[in-house]
Design a protein around this motif. Structure first.
Motif, PDB file in Angstrom:
ATOM      1  N   VAL A   1       0.803  -1.323  -0.135  1.00  0.00           N
ATOM      2  CA  VAL A   1       0.074  -0.255  -0.130  1.00  0.00           C
ATOM      3  C   VAL A   1       0.745   1.137  -0.004  1.00  0.00           C
ATOM      4  CG1 VAL A   1      -0.574  -0.148   2.522  1.00  0.00           C
ATOM      5  CG2 VAL A   1      -1.958   1.122   1.181  1.00  0.00           C
ATOM      6  N   ILE A   2       2.105   1.060   0.839  1.00  0.00           N
ATOM      7  CA  ILE A   2       2.680   2.409   0.760  1.00  0.00           C
ATOM      8  C   ILE A   2       3.332   2.527  -0.652  1.00  0.00           C
ATOM      9  CG2 ILE A   2       4.679   3.546   1.687  1.00  0.00           C
ATOM     10  CD1 ILE A   2       2.479   3.504   3.522  1.00  0.00           C
ATOM     11  N   GLU A   3       3.961   1.614  -1.214  1.00  0.00           N
ATOM     12  CA  GLU A   3       4.349   1.747  -2.736  1.00  0.00           C
ATOM     13  C   GLU A   3       3.282   2.335  -3.544  1.00  0.00           C
ATOM     14  OE1 GLU A   3       6.318  -1.306  -5.957  1.00  0.00           O
ATOM     15  OE2 GLU A   3       5.983  -2.020  -4.064  1.00  0.00           O
ATOM     16  N   ALA A   4       2.117   1.912  -3.569  1.00  0.00           N
ATOM     17  CA  ALA A   4       1.035   2.243  -4.382  1.00  0.00           C
ATOM     18  C   ALA A   4       0.938   3.846  -4.002  1.00  0.00           C
ATOM     19  CB  ALA A   4      -0.209   1.412  -4.032  1.00  0.00           C
ATOM     20  N   ILE A   5       0.743   4.309  -2.782  1.00  0.00           N
ATOM     21  CA  ILE A   5       0.490   5.365  -2.460  1.00  0.00           C
ATOM     22  C   ILE A   5       1.624   6.370  -3.186  1.00  0.00           C
ATOM     23  CG2 ILE A   5       0.618   7.310  -0.537  1.00  0.00           C
ATOM     24  CD1 ILE A   5      -0.828   5.088   1.252  1.00  0.00           C
TER      25      ILE A   5
ATOM     26  N   ALA B   1      -5.977   0.995  -5.362  1.00  0.00           N
ATOM     27  CA  ALA B   1      -6.275  -0.425  -5.971  1.00  0.00           C
ATOM     28  C   ALA B   1      -5.842  -0.636  -7.255  1.00  0.00           C
ATOM     29  CB  ALA B   1      -7.756  -0.934  -5.592  1.00  0.00           C
ATOM     30  N   ALA B   2      -6.222   0.600  -8.255  1.00  0.00           N
ATOM     31  CA  ALA B   2      -5.821   0.574  -9.829  1.00  0.00           C
ATOM     32  C   ALA B   2      -4.475   0.502  -9.836  1.00  0.00           C
ATOM     33  CB  ALA B   2      -6.282   1.709 -10.351  1.00  0.00           C
ATOM     34  N   THR B   3      -3.507   1.166  -8.972  1.00  0.00           N
ATOM     35  CA  THR B   3      -2.395   1.400  -8.986  1.00  0.00           C
ATOM     36  C   THR B   3      -1.767   0.014  -8.508  1.00  0.00           C
ATOM     37  OG1 THR B   3      -2.145   3.602  -8.217  1.00  0.00           O
ATOM     38  CG2 THR B   3      -0.048   2.665  -8.075  1.00  0.00           C
ATOM     39  N   GLY B   4      -2.234  -0.648  -7.750  1.00  0.00           N
ATOM     40  CA  GLY B   4      -1.750  -1.868  -7.166  1.00  0.00           C
ATOM     41  C   GLY B   4      -1.847  -3.049  -8.372  1.00  0.00           C
ATOM     42  N   TYR B   5      -2.907  -2.963  -9.298  1.00  0.00           N
ATOM     43  CA  TYR B   5      -3.159  -3.607 -10.511  1.00  0.00           C
ATOM     44  C   TYR B   5      -2.041  -3.056 -11.494  1.00  0.00           C
ATOM     45  CZ  TYR B   5      -6.658  -6.384  -8.002  1.00  0.00           C
ATOM     46  OH  TYR B   5      -7.329  -7.182  -7.238  1.00  0.00           O
TER      47      TYR B   5
ATOM     48  N   ARG C   1     -24.453  18.056   9.546  1.00  0.00           N
ATOM     49  CA  ARG C   1     -23.005  17.492   9.440  1.00  0.00           C
ATOM     50  C   ARG C   1     -23.216  16.379   8.533  1.00  0.00           C
ATOM     51  NH1 ARG C   1     -18.707  19.657  10.242  1.00  0.00           N
ATOM     52  NH2 ARG C   1     -17.763  17.444  10.667  1.00  0.00           N
ATOM     53  N   GLY C   2     -24.062  15.749   8.205  1.00  0.00           N
ATOM     54  CA  GLY C   2     -24.016  14.568   6.970  1.00  0.00           C
ATOM     55  C   GLY C   2     -23.573  15.478   5.807  1.00  0.00           C
ATOM     56  N   GLU C   3     -23.775  16.514   5.513  1.00  0.00           N
ATOM     57  CA  GLU C   3     -23.743  17.048   4.215  1.00  0.00           C
ATOM     58  C   GLU C   3     -22.075  17.042   4.113  1.00  0.00           C
ATOM     59  OE1 GLU C   3     -25.723  18.429   1.898  1.00  0.00           O
ATOM     60  OE2 GLU C   3     -27.403  17.541   2.993  1.00  0.00           O
ATOM     61  N   ALA C   4     -21.585  17.062   5.177  1.00  0.00           N
ATOM     62  CA  ALA C   4     -19.917  17.374   5.145  1.00  0.00           C
ATOM     63  C   ALA C   4     -19.535  15.825   5.078  1.00  0.00           C
ATOM     64  CB  ALA C   4     -19.188  18.003   6.289  1.00  0.00           C
ATOM     65  N   TYR C   5     -19.893  14.934   5.771  1.00  0.00           N
ATOM     66  CA  TYR C   5     -19.758  13.564   5.864  1.00  0.00           C
ATOM     67  C   TYR C   5     -19.634  12.830   4.422  1.00  0.00           C
ATOM     68  CZ  TYR C   5     -20.448  13.793  10.976  1.00  0.00           C
ATOM     69  OH  TYR C   5     -20.233  14.194  12.353  1.00  0.00           O
ATOM     70  N   GLN C   6     -20.740  13.080   3.558  1.00  0.00           N
ATOM     71  CA  GLN C   6     -20.775  12.490   2.393  1.00  0.00           C
ATOM     72  C   GLN C   6     -19.728  12.716   1.422  1.00  0.00           C
ATOM     73  OE1 GLN C   6     -24.960  13.897   1.119  1.00  0.00           O
ATOM     74  NE2 GLN C   6     -23.957  15.843   0.438  1.00  0.00           N
ATOM     75  N   TYR C   7     -19.255  13.865   1.344  1.00  0.00           N
ATOM     76  CA  TYR C   7     -18.248  14.211   0.615  1.00  0.00           C
ATOM     77  C   TYR C   7     -16.902  13.449   0.975  1.00  0.00           C
ATOM     78  CZ  TYR C   7     -21.274  17.087  -1.737  1.00  0.00           C
ATOM     79  OH  TYR C   7     -22.308  17.309  -2.729  1.00  0.00           O
ATOM     80  N   GLN C   8     -16.557  13.432   2.357  1.00  0.00           N
ATOM     81  CA  GLN C   8     -15.596  12.722   2.949  1.00  0.00           C
ATOM     82  C   GLN C   8     -15.523  11.319   2.643  1.00  0.00           C
ATOM     83  OE1 GLN C   8     -15.283  13.696   7.254  1.00  0.00           O
ATOM     84  NE2 GLN C   8     -15.609  15.879   6.902  1.00  0.00           N
ATOM     85  N   ASP C   9     -16.808  10.576   2.662  1.00  0.00           N
ATOM     86  CA  ASP C   9     -16.971   9.366   2.536  1.00  0.00           C
ATOM     87  C   ASP C   9     -16.565   8.936   0.988  1.00  0.00           C
ATOM     88  OD1 ASP C   9     -17.916   9.241   4.943  1.00  0.00           O
ATOM     89  OD2 ASP C   9     -19.974   8.865   4.565  1.00  0.00           O
ATOM     90  N   ILE C  10     -17.207   9.808   0.076  1.00  0.00           N
ATOM     91  CA  ILE C  10     -16.758   9.659  -1.315  1.00  0.00           C
ATOM     92  C   ILE C  10     -15.372   9.821  -1.747  1.00  0.00           C
ATOM     93  CG2 ILE C  10     -17.103  10.844  -3.550  1.00  0.00           C
ATOM     94  CD1 ILE C  10     -20.255  10.816  -2.869  1.00  0.00           C
ATOM     95  N   GLY C  11     -14.807  10.697  -1.235  1.00  0.00           N
ATOM     96  CA  GLY C  11     -13.249  10.987  -1.229  1.00  0.00           C
ATOM     97  C   GLY C  11     -12.544   9.759  -0.744  1.00  0.00           C
ATOM     98  N   ALA C  12     -12.809   9.058   0.137  1.00  0.00           N
ATOM     99  CA  ALA C  12     -12.301   7.846   0.802  1.00  0.00           C
ATOM    100  C   ALA C  12     -12.345   6.730  -0.057  1.00  0.00           C
ATOM    101  CB  ALA C  12     -12.756   7.356   2.123  1.00  0.00           C
ATOM    102  N   ALA C  13     -13.954   6.409  -0.805  1.00  0.00           N
ATOM    103  CA  ALA C  13     -13.975   5.458  -1.630  1.00  0.00           C
ATOM    104  C   ALA C  13     -13.176   5.769  -2.738  1.00  0.00           C
ATOM    105  CB  ALA C  13     -15.534   5.390  -2.050  1.00  0.00           C
ATOM    106  N   ILE C  14     -13.260   6.961  -3.314  1.00  0.00           N
ATOM    107  CA  ILE C  14     -12.307   7.255  -4.696  1.00  0.00           C
ATOM    108  C   ILE C  14     -10.818   6.942  -4.337  1.00  0.00           C
ATOM    109  CG2 ILE C  14     -11.584   8.964  -6.078  1.00  0.00           C
ATOM    110  CD1 ILE C  14     -14.548  10.324  -6.051  1.00  0.00           C
ATOM    111  N   GLU C  15     -10.109   7.537  -3.416  1.00  0.00           N
ATOM    112  CA  GLU C  15      -9.039   7.056  -3.091  1.00  0.00           C
ATOM    113  C   GLU C  15      -8.760   5.588  -2.793  1.00  0.00           C
ATOM    114  OE1 GLU C  15      -4.956   8.053  -2.640  1.00  0.00           O
ATOM    115  OE2 GLU C  15      -6.504   9.126  -3.425  1.00  0.00           O
ATOM    116  N   ASN C  16      -9.565   4.849  -2.512  1.00  0.00           N
ATOM    117  CA  ASN C  16      -9.324   3.232  -2.371  1.00  0.00           C
ATOM    118  C   ASN C  16      -9.342   2.810  -3.839  1.00  0.00           C
ATOM    119  OD1 ASN C  16      -9.417   3.064   0.336  1.00  0.00           O
ATOM    120  ND2 ASN C  16     -11.068   1.867   0.520  1.00  0.00           N
ATOM    121  N   MET C  17     -10.045   3.328  -4.646  1.00  0.00           N
ATOM    122  CA  MET C  17      -9.957   2.884  -6.002  1.00  0.00           C
ATOM    123  C   MET C  17      -8.827   3.159  -6.500  1.00  0.00           C
ATOM    124  SD  MET C  17     -14.029   3.009  -7.702  1.00  0.00           S
ATOM    125  CE  MET C  17     -14.294   4.580  -7.203  1.00  0.00           C
ATOM    126  N   LEU C  18      -8.189   4.696  -6.497  1.00  0.00           N
ATOM    127  CA  LEU C  18      -7.194   4.928  -7.163  1.00  0.00           C
ATOM    128  C   LEU C  18      -5.779   3.923  -6.835  1.00  0.00           C
ATOM    129  CD1 LEU C  18      -7.410   8.799  -6.812  1.00  0.00           C
ATOM    130  CD2 LEU C  18      -8.272   7.363  -8.974  1.00  0.00           C
TER     131      LEU C  18
END
Length: 173
Positions: A5-9, A113-117, A94-111
């Protein structure tokens, strides 16, 4: 091919030049699974993902972008849509802020993972939401907030200067 994961980052970068080599649907499925592993407030996962392989649709999406026509060249586009109001129903304002944080985390996981592949990506947010919604026939409370171009890079991008840790860090002992 998977990476630490550090290498992918360290190796992840935004790529804007893709080959036409296809990306396996099974690999895209793994990227989706990575998104589902992201933390989200109350585990609400306030997103829907639209995976676009079809060239005509990728071309139309590129036409809805401001300067990111390269997304049509990527063999896969993943459009990340917010399920508006889902987080606010549970967390109020507060949910208005949380939703964008949540989406950012999901996107970063995909990015990552893609690097890992061994794939390259670019996170695009500069597009006309109404056009993207129309192209994808999104309805209800879905709001497109990002398009992730996924594919194999044509050329290795130049390293981009990053801020120094001293510029962003405040330590309190």
């Amino acid at each position: 091919m998977t990476k630490d994961v550090i290498e992918a980052i360290e190796q992840r970068s935004s790529v804007r030049s893709f080959t036409s080599e296809p990306v396996a649907e099974a690999t895209v499925g793994r990227l989706v699974e990575a998104a589902l592993r992201a933390p989200s407030a109350g585990n609400l996962q306030p997103w829907k993902l639209v995976v676009v392989f079809k060239e005509e649709v990728r071309q139309a999406l590129a036409g809805a972008c401001e300067r990111e026509s390269f997304i049509a060249d990527a063999p896969v586009n993943i459009v990340v849509c917010l399920e508006q109001g889902k987080s606010a129903k549970v967390y109020g304002q507060r949910g208005e802020a949380y939703q964008y944080q949540d989406i950012g985390a999901a996107i970063e996981n995909m990015l990552l993972a893609a690097t890992g592949y061994g794939l390259s990506t670019c996170w695009v947010a500069a597009f006309q939401e109404d056009k993207v919604s129309q192209i994808l026939q999104l309805g209800g409370d879905l709001r497109p907030v990002a398009i992730i171009a996924v594919g194999h890079t044509k050329e290795q991008p130049e390293p981009v200067a990053q801020r120094n840790a001293d510029d962003v860090l405040k330590v309190i002992h």
